[in-house]
Design a protein around this motif. Structure first.
Motif, PDB file in Angstrom:
ATOM      1  N   GLU A 100      43.104 -40.238   5.795  1.00  0.00           N
ATOM      2  CA  GLU A 100      41.955 -40.261   6.707  1.00  0.00           C
ATOM      3  C   GLU A 100      42.071 -39.270   7.864  1.00  0.00           C
ATOM      4  O   GLU A 100      41.056 -38.919   8.466  1.00  0.00           O
ATOM      5  N   GLN A 149      39.455 -37.496  14.685  1.00  0.00           N
ATOM      6  CA  GLN A 149      38.901 -38.831  14.525  1.00  0.00           C
ATOM      7  C   GLN A 149      39.998 -39.885  14.474  1.00  0.00           C
ATOM      8  O   GLN A 149      41.161 -39.575  14.222  1.00  0.00           O
ATOM      9  N   ARG A 165      40.249 -45.231  10.134  1.00  0.00           N
ATOM     10  CA  ARG A 165      39.194 -46.198   9.863  1.00  0.00           C
ATOM     11  C   ARG A 165      39.715 -47.475   9.222  1.00  0.00           C
ATOM     12  O   ARG A 165      39.194 -48.549   9.469  1.00  0.00           O
TER      13      ARG A 165
END
Length: 313
Positions: free
Chosen positions: A34, A206, A209
């Protein structure tokens, strides 16, 4: 180690290094699911460096100066920027088992680089070991390349192993500070430069998640400082050749960890090539006796190097 008998605490620390380093290779694969590679490595070492600086403050360790400080910066660039940038990038495609087996060549590369820096004599055994190890890497790569793994990704892991080996040579050539301080400086330098590299290539900063990736990042940040401190603990109390056996055991953990946690296949090429790599490492770096009398004499315990070649895990 006294009278040829190894203290149980050293063996426990040795086992801890093998388990932490081998499992770190698997955790990096989770992180890469991710997070972009350079960003993921930077987050890991930012967290790890904060833990180390807390230990520095608690222990009130003095900061290095002069060449020792410069050496810590060079160590950070080699070990935490170059080695980990290539390792994380290559690990996007290279399975954990293959990556761990290639990284098992670190002791052999250290022997070769030590000869290049005239720290040790280059023996025929070292040359033979390198040929055998490279044969194994070629076999494993041929199997990997038949699938979705590119040659560039495999070579990236090889570069990571070379950078990790050279970082240990640099530490032996330069004055050393306390290992906790040196690693704190090195990780801080590496994490900042990884963030800069991530920004230059336009990676997305980011957050993870899924809980599994959060867990992998947390594990890597917490385990990294203790991994490097255990490595130093073992090598300060054992011979360098005896301690380096830990590197050839990393793939065992990463192969089974990758199979159990990531569902990676244990391919026939990996099974055929891995013994060649491990045999090459043994011939070139580990086949010498590790009895205390074979180790270089140390005039003063205070002069003993406090930092060693450390595997980027």
């Amino acid at each position: 180690m006294r009278g040829g008998v190894i203290d149980k605490r050293i063996l426990l620390a040795f086992a801890g290094v093998v388990l932490l380093a081998g499992s770190n290779i698997v955790a990096v694969r989770f992180s890469n699911r991710e997070l972009d590679p350079f960003w993921g490595a930077a987050v890991r070492f930012l967290g790890a460096s904060l833990i180390l600086w807390a230990l520095v403050a608690r222990g009130r360790y003095p900061l290095p100066r002069g060449r020792a400080l410069g050496g810590a910066f060079v160590y950070g660039v080699l070990s935490f920027l170059i080695a980990y940038a290539f390792f994380y990038w290559g690990s996007q495609e290279v399975p954990a088992g293959l990556g761990g087996t290639i990284m098992a060549s670190v002791p052999l590369l250290t022997v070769m680089f030590a000869a290049a820096h005239r720290l040790e004599r280059l023996r025929l055994r070292g040359v033979l070991g390198s040929v055998v190890a490279l044969t194994g890497i070629a076999i494993m790569s041929s199997g990997a390349l038949s699938g979705d793994v590119s040659l560039v990704s495999v070579l990236a892991i090889v570069v990571a192993a070379a950078a990790a080996s050279e970082s240990g040579i640099v530490l032996k050539l330069l004055p050393s500070a306390h290992p906790v301080v040196t690693n704190a400086i090195g990780m801080s330098v590496g994490s900042v430069l990884l963030l800069l590299l991530s920004a230059i290539v336009g990676e997305s900063w980011q957050q993870p998640r899924s809980p599994s990736v959060w867990g992998a990042i947390g594990y890597l940040a917490i385990a990294s400082p203790f991994l490097f401190m255990l490595v130093v603990y073992v090598i300060q109390r054992w011979t360098a050749t005896g301690a380096s056996y830990q590197f050839v055991l990393f793939p065992i953990v990463s192969v089974f960890g990758g199979a159990l946690l990531l569902g990676e296949d244990v391919t026939s090429s990996l099974l055929l090539g891995a013994p060649f790599v491990l045999a090459g490492v043994y011939i070139g770096a580990l086949s010498r006796s590790d009895a205390p009398e074979d180790a270089p004499a140390v005039a003063d315990p205070g002069d003993r190097p406090q930092n060693v070649a450390e595997f980027p895990l």
